[in-house]
Design an enzyme around this catalytic site. Structure first.
Site, PDB file in Angstrom:
ATOM      1  N   GLY A 100       5.297 -11.810   6.272  1.00 10.73           N
ATOM      2  CA  GLY A 100       4.478 -11.001   7.158  1.00 10.73           C
ATOM      3  C   GLY A 100       4.627  -9.498   7.005  1.00 10.73           C
ATOM      4  N   ASP A 101       5.645  -9.054   6.265  1.00  9.34           N
ATOM      5  CA  ASP A 101       5.829  -7.611   6.082  1.00  9.34           C
ATOM      6  C   ASP A 101       6.483  -7.341   4.723  1.00  9.34           C
ATOM      7  OD1 ASP A 101       5.715  -4.935   6.685  1.00  9.34           O
ATOM      8  OD2 ASP A 101       7.513  -4.931   7.941  1.00  9.34           O
ATOM      9  N   VAL A 102       5.909  -7.934   3.699  1.00  9.29           N
ATOM     10  CA  VAL A 102       6.439  -7.744   2.342  1.00  9.29           C
ATOM     11  C   VAL A 102       6.086  -6.339   1.850  1.00  9.29           C
ATOM     12  CG1 VAL A 102       6.319  -8.491  -0.059  1.00  9.29           C
ATOM     13  CG2 VAL A 102       6.281 -10.198   1.782  1.00  9.29           C
ATOM     14  N   HIS A 106      11.602  -4.118   1.761  1.00  6.01           N
ATOM     15  CA  HIS A 106      12.071  -5.431   2.203  1.00  6.01           C
ATOM     16  C   HIS A 106      12.285  -6.396   1.038  1.00  6.01           C
ATOM     17  CE1 HIS A 106      10.229  -4.747   6.475  1.00  6.01           C
ATOM     18  NE2 HIS A 106      11.371  -4.121   6.304  1.00  6.01           N
TER      19      HIS A 106
END
Length: 276
Positions: A100-102, A106
């Site tokens: 969801g937040d690549v 990260h």
């Protein structure tokens, strides 16, 4: 893979972004394929949000509607969003567990640019798997996106014919997330950022309309000038032709008079001879 430097407003990369190692795309594709294949019931056990394909699609539609109601959306962008939402071939028929937040900050890599893991799972849920591909498109363009999709497919990840196009359209909806964060945080700078993201589209549309109007006016002016020039040229040609005709007439008259003089003189002499 990179660390955000707020002073420059960009990443300090651990890889050469102008020549991204093939191993980076291949290993990230493999990591995402494995992640997205985790059964949904595992996510349910962890109390994560679980969306079916249709729920994921309708969720995006509602988010767009809410943003339009609160901020307004440029006409062309809204039409683009609606065409995307209503094109069933664009949308995946499966959802999967997503990070969801690549993004680079990260994504953990080793010295060979091999992706070894992802961190910060606060946005994890079962949803449209395309969300995990958007950053690669933003960072590395269509070439990078195609490389990641190819690696993902080779690793057994779920693929559909319009996957790339769908991811690109999802990226075009980025102002939705900015506007949502502005509403949740109440931070003025994010309100400004959201409005700017949407206003840029409006301004582009207004500029395009203005340029169209300007081009149309120029076309009309050119046509008018051409017609006026053609009319003036026609008059000029006709005047020159009239002058030439008048000159020819004068020449013919003068030549006729010259030719007539000897004849008149001879006739006069004959008449005088008869009378004498």
């Amino acid at each position: 893979a990179g660390t955000i430097d707020h002073n420059i407003g960009n990443y300090i990369w651990e890889i050469d972004i102008n020549n991204v190692p093939e191993l980076f795309h291949k290993s990230l594709g493999r990591v995402l394929a494995e992640l997205h294949s985790i059964p949904s019931n595992k996510a349910t056990e962890l109390d994560l949000v679980v969306h079916t394909p249709e729920e994921a699609r309708m969720s995006m539609k509602k988010r767009m509607d809410d943003v339009k109601a609160k901020f307004g959306v440029g006409e062309n962008l809204w039409k683009r969003w609606q065409a995307w939402i209503n094109d069933e071939e664009m949308w995946p028929k499966k959802t999967g567990l997503i990070h969801g937040d690549v993004h680079a900050g990260h994504t953990m890599i080793d010295k060979e640019a091999n992706v070894t893991g992802l961190i910060d799972w606060t946005e994890a849920k079962v949803a449209d798997i395309s969300n995990d591909f958007v950053f690669n498109y933003k960072a590395f363009g269509e070439e990078g996106l195609e490389a990641l999709i190819r690696a993902y497919k080779e690793a057994g990840g779920y693929y559909w014919p319009k996957m790339k196009e769908h991811i690109i359209e999802l990226d075009a909806a980025y102002p939705v997330s900015i506007a949502e964060f502005a509403l949740v945080s109440g931070m003025k700078e994010y309100y400004k950022m959201a409005k700017e993201a949407l206003e840029k589209v409006r301004h582009a549309e207004e500029e395009a309309r203005a340029l169209t109007r300007e081009a149309s006016q120029k076309a009309r002016d050119i046509k008018r000038d051409a017609e006026m020039l053609a009319e003036e040229k026609f008059k000029e040609i006709m005047a020159e032709a009239q002058q030439e005709m008048d000159a020819l007439k004068e020449k013919a008259r003068a030549e006729g008079e010259e030719e007539a003089k000897p004849i008149l003189a001879s006739g006069k002499e004959k008449a005088q001879a008869v009378l004498s």
